[in-house]
Write a protein that holds these residues in place. Structure first.
Motif, PDB file in Angstrom:
ATOM      1  N   ALA A   1       0.735  -1.067  -0.089  1.00 54.50           N
ATOM      2  CA  ALA A   1       0.171  -0.012  -0.078  1.00 54.50           C
ATOM      3  C   ALA A   1       0.833   1.182  -0.031  1.00 54.50           C
ATOM      4  O   ALA A   1       2.012   1.331   0.613  1.00 54.50           O
ATOM      5  CB  ALA A   1      -0.883  -0.048   1.018  1.00 54.50           C
ATOM      6  N   ARG A   2       0.435   2.271  -0.552  1.00 54.12           N
ATOM      7  CA  ARG A   2       0.955   3.557  -0.395  1.00 54.12           C
ATOM      8  C   ARG A   2       0.227   4.407   0.182  1.00 54.12           C
ATOM      9  O   ARG A   2      -0.961   4.820  -0.087  1.00 54.12           O
ATOM     10  CB  ARG A   2       1.164   4.222  -1.997  1.00 54.12           C
ATOM     11  CG  ARG A   2       2.180   3.663  -2.688  1.00 54.12           C
ATOM     12  CD  ARG A   2       2.641   4.277  -3.902  1.00 54.12           C
ATOM     13  NE  ARG A   2       3.795   3.951  -4.358  1.00 54.12           N
ATOM     14  CZ  ARG A   2       4.409   4.654  -5.291  1.00 54.12           C
ATOM     15  NH1 ARG A   2       3.977   5.599  -5.831  1.00 54.12           N
ATOM     16  NH2 ARG A   2       5.687   4.358  -5.532  1.00 54.12           N
ATOM     17  N   ASP A   3       0.605   4.957   1.532  1.00 52.32           N
ATOM     18  CA  ASP A   3      -0.363   5.604   2.585  1.00 52.32           C
ATOM     19  C   ASP A   3      -1.491   5.020   2.686  1.00 52.32           C
ATOM     20  O   ASP A   3      -2.467   5.859   2.576  1.00 52.32           O
ATOM     21  CB  ASP A   3      -0.276   7.016   1.882  1.00 52.32           C
ATOM     22  CG  ASP A   3      -0.738   8.054   3.015  1.00 52.32           C
ATOM     23  OD1 ASP A   3      -0.401   7.872   4.245  1.00 52.32           O
ATOM     24  OD2 ASP A   3      -1.150   9.320   2.806  1.00 52.32           O
ATOM     25  N   GLY A   4      -1.499   3.829   2.870  1.00 54.70           N
ATOM     26  CA  GLY A   4      -2.838   3.105   3.043  1.00 54.70           C
ATOM     27  C   GLY A   4      -3.841   2.881   1.806  1.00 54.70           C
ATOM     28  O   GLY A   4      -4.880   2.206   2.055  1.00 54.70           O
ATOM     29  N   ILE A   5      -3.257   3.315   0.764  1.00 51.38           N
ATOM     30  CA  ILE A   5      -4.204   2.952  -0.598  1.00 51.38           C
ATOM     31  C   ILE A   5      -3.461   1.822  -1.095  1.00 51.38           C
ATOM     32  O   ILE A   5      -2.323   1.769  -1.699  1.00 51.38           O
ATOM     33  CB  ILE A   5      -4.163   4.173  -1.443  1.00 51.38           C
ATOM     34  CG1 ILE A   5      -4.777   5.262  -0.548  1.00 51.38           C
ATOM     35  CG2 ILE A   5      -4.908   3.905  -2.531  1.00 51.38           C
ATOM     36  CD1 ILE A   5      -4.695   6.748  -1.334  1.00 51.38           C
ATOM     37  N   PRO A   6      -4.367   0.550  -1.397  1.00 56.48           N
ATOM     38  CA  PRO A   6      -3.733  -0.606  -2.025  1.00 56.48           C
ATOM     39  C   PRO A   6      -3.824  -0.554  -3.520  1.00 56.48           C
ATOM     40  O   PRO A   6      -4.366   0.554  -4.152  1.00 56.48           O
ATOM     41  CB  PRO A   6      -4.608  -1.704  -1.643  1.00 56.48           C
ATOM     42  CG  PRO A   6      -6.017  -0.793  -1.471  1.00 56.48           C
ATOM     43  CD  PRO A   6      -5.537   0.365  -0.702  1.00 56.48           C
ATOM     44  N   ASP A   7      -3.038  -1.406  -4.259  1.00 54.15           N
ATOM     45  CA  ASP A   7      -3.286  -1.215  -5.566  1.00 54.15           C
ATOM     46  C   ASP A   7      -4.736  -2.105  -5.649  1.00 54.15           C
ATOM     47  O   ASP A   7      -4.695  -3.204  -5.682  1.00 54.15           O
ATOM     48  CB  ASP A   7      -2.198  -2.325  -6.293  1.00 54.15           C
ATOM     49  CG  ASP A   7      -2.464  -2.373  -7.798  1.00 54.15           C
ATOM     50  OD1 ASP A   7      -3.319  -2.125  -8.519  1.00 54.15           O
ATOM     51  OD2 ASP A   7      -1.468  -3.019  -8.449  1.00 54.15           O
ATOM     52  N   TRP A   8      -5.694  -1.332  -6.349  1.00 54.10           N
ATOM     53  CA  TRP A   8      -7.084  -1.671  -6.324  1.00 54.10           C
ATOM     54  C   TRP A   8      -6.979  -3.090  -7.312  1.00 54.10           C
ATOM     55  O   TRP A   8      -8.000  -3.875  -7.210  1.00 54.10           O
ATOM     56  CB  TRP A   8      -7.978  -0.800  -6.478  1.00 54.10           C
ATOM     57  CG  TRP A   8      -8.186  -0.039  -5.426  1.00 54.10           C
ATOM     58  CD1 TRP A   8      -7.645   1.379  -5.253  1.00 54.10           C
ATOM     59  CD2 TRP A   8      -8.872  -0.176  -4.249  1.00 54.10           C
ATOM     60  NE1 TRP A   8      -8.097   1.713  -3.929  1.00 54.10           N
ATOM     61  CE2 TRP A   8      -8.723   0.883  -3.403  1.00 54.10           C
ATOM     62  CE3 TRP A   8      -9.557  -1.489  -3.917  1.00 54.10           C
ATOM     63  CZ2 TRP A   8      -9.216   0.872  -1.943  1.00 54.10           C
ATOM     64  CZ3 TRP A   8      -9.966  -1.352  -2.351  1.00 54.10           C
ATOM     65  CH2 TRP A   8     -10.004  -0.513  -1.430  1.00 54.10           C
ATOM     66  N   ALA A   9      -6.309  -3.176  -8.402  1.00 55.05           N
ATOM     67  CA  ALA A   9      -6.350  -4.022  -9.398  1.00 55.05           C
ATOM     68  C   ALA A   9      -5.849  -5.219  -8.700  1.00 55.05           C
ATOM     69  O   ALA A   9      -6.583  -6.579  -9.003  1.00 55.05           O
ATOM     70  CB  ALA A   9      -5.204  -3.863 -10.473  1.00 55.05           C
ATOM     71  N   GLN A  10      -4.998  -5.288  -7.675  1.00 55.04           N
ATOM     72  CA  GLN A  10      -4.739  -6.599  -6.955  1.00 55.04           C
ATOM     73  C   GLN A  10      -5.866  -7.018  -6.001  1.00 55.04           C
ATOM     74  O   GLN A  10      -6.003  -8.207  -5.878  1.00 55.04           O
ATOM     75  CB  GLN A  10      -3.468  -6.234  -5.964  1.00 55.04           C
ATOM     76  CG  GLN A  10      -2.128  -6.428  -6.751  1.00 55.04           C
ATOM     77  CD  GLN A  10      -0.881  -6.301  -5.755  1.00 55.04           C
ATOM     78  OE1 GLN A  10      -1.019  -5.379  -5.065  1.00 55.04           O
ATOM     79  NE2 GLN A  10      -0.389  -7.320  -5.773  1.00 55.04           N
ATOM     80  N   VAL A  11      -6.606  -6.011  -5.250  1.00 52.48           N
ATOM     81  CA  VAL A  11      -7.681  -6.348  -4.619  1.00 52.48           C
ATOM     82  C   VAL A  11      -8.992  -6.996  -5.224  1.00 52.48           C
ATOM     83  O   VAL A  11      -9.280  -8.054  -4.901  1.00 52.48           O
ATOM     84  CB  VAL A  11      -8.189  -5.111  -3.790  1.00 52.48           C
ATOM     85  CG1 VAL A  11      -9.542  -5.538  -2.906  1.00 52.48           C
ATOM     86  CG2 VAL A  11      -7.144  -4.437  -2.917  1.00 52.48           C
ATOM     87  N   ALA A  12      -9.038  -6.449  -6.823  1.00 48.51           N
ATOM     88  CA  ALA A  12      -9.914  -7.179  -7.788  1.00 48.51           C
ATOM     89  C   ALA A  12      -9.585  -8.510  -7.964  1.00 48.51           C
ATOM     90  O   ALA A  12     -10.616  -9.214  -7.994  1.00 48.51           O
ATOM     91  CB  ALA A  12     -10.082  -6.256  -8.931  1.00 48.51           C
ATOM     92  N   ARG A  13      -8.216  -8.868  -7.964  1.00 46.57           N
ATOM     93  CA  ARG A  13      -7.986 -10.160  -8.584  1.00 46.57           C
ATOM     94  C   ARG A  13      -8.434 -11.238  -7.285  1.00 46.57           C
ATOM     95  O   ARG A  13      -8.812 -12.196  -7.472  1.00 46.57           O
ATOM     96  CB  ARG A  13      -6.480 -10.198  -8.688  1.00 46.57           C
ATOM     97  CG  ARG A  13      -6.222  -9.665 -10.153  1.00 46.57           C
ATOM     98  CD  ARG A  13      -4.733 -10.100 -10.524  1.00 46.57           C
ATOM     99  NE  ARG A  13      -3.625  -9.364 -10.138  1.00 46.57           N
ATOM    100  CZ  ARG A  13      -3.380  -8.112 -10.250  1.00 46.57           C
ATOM    101  NH1 ARG A  13      -3.898  -7.724 -11.221  1.00 46.57           N
ATOM    102  NH2 ARG A  13      -2.202  -7.583  -9.534  1.00 46.57           N
TER     103      ARG A  13
END
Length: 147
Positions: free
Chosen positions: A39-51
């Protein structure tokens, strides 16, 4: 959507650099660690979350809520709530917040017992913490229908 008692759940240990992830089956009340999300400052790579969501098809998200020891909200708990709201907003899957006080400390203890050398910045315990959060949720009988 599975009935309460037989749901597949993705649990998250929110962090600003890494977000721990665990998957669990409510019927078996078991959880296992998955690879953490950078995560970057608490924000994940949403594409990874979607996977993750595509792979596991969870019925529920559980996000650890890092309250202060006295039970009051913290800056991190506010951010964790925001993360939970974003999960729900993106995927339409219900998200429950659960008190996670002590989970990181317990995760570090478990890791040390397993031979961890103590450099938690390099080798985090986020996944273990996510497992503990989900196991705690199971132990409290969260989400189960009234008896």
């Amino acid at each position: 959507m599975a009935d309460a008692g037989s749901r597949l759940i993705l649990a998250f240990d929110f962090g600003t650099r890494r977000i721990g992830v665990a998957v669990g089956n409510e019927l078996l009340a078991s959880a296992r660690e998955l690879a953490p999300l950078p995560a970057r400052d608490g924000i994940p790579d949403w594409a990874q979350v979607a996977r993750l969501v595509d792979e596991w098809r969870p019925d529920l998200f559980v996000v650890g809520l890092p309250l202060n020891l006295d039970g009051s909200e913290s800056v991190m708990s506010t951010r964790a709530r925001k993360f939970g709201k974003r999960l729900y907003g993106r995927y339409g899957i219900p998200c429950e917040m659960v008190d996670e006080r002590g989970s990181t400390r317990e995760a570090k203890s478990i890791a040390r017992e397993a031979g961890h050398r103590g450099n938690f910045r390099e080798q985090g315990v986020d996944g273990i913490a996510a497992v503990l959060i989900l196991e705690g949720w199971f132990a409290r009988g969260e989400g189960l229908p009234p008896r």
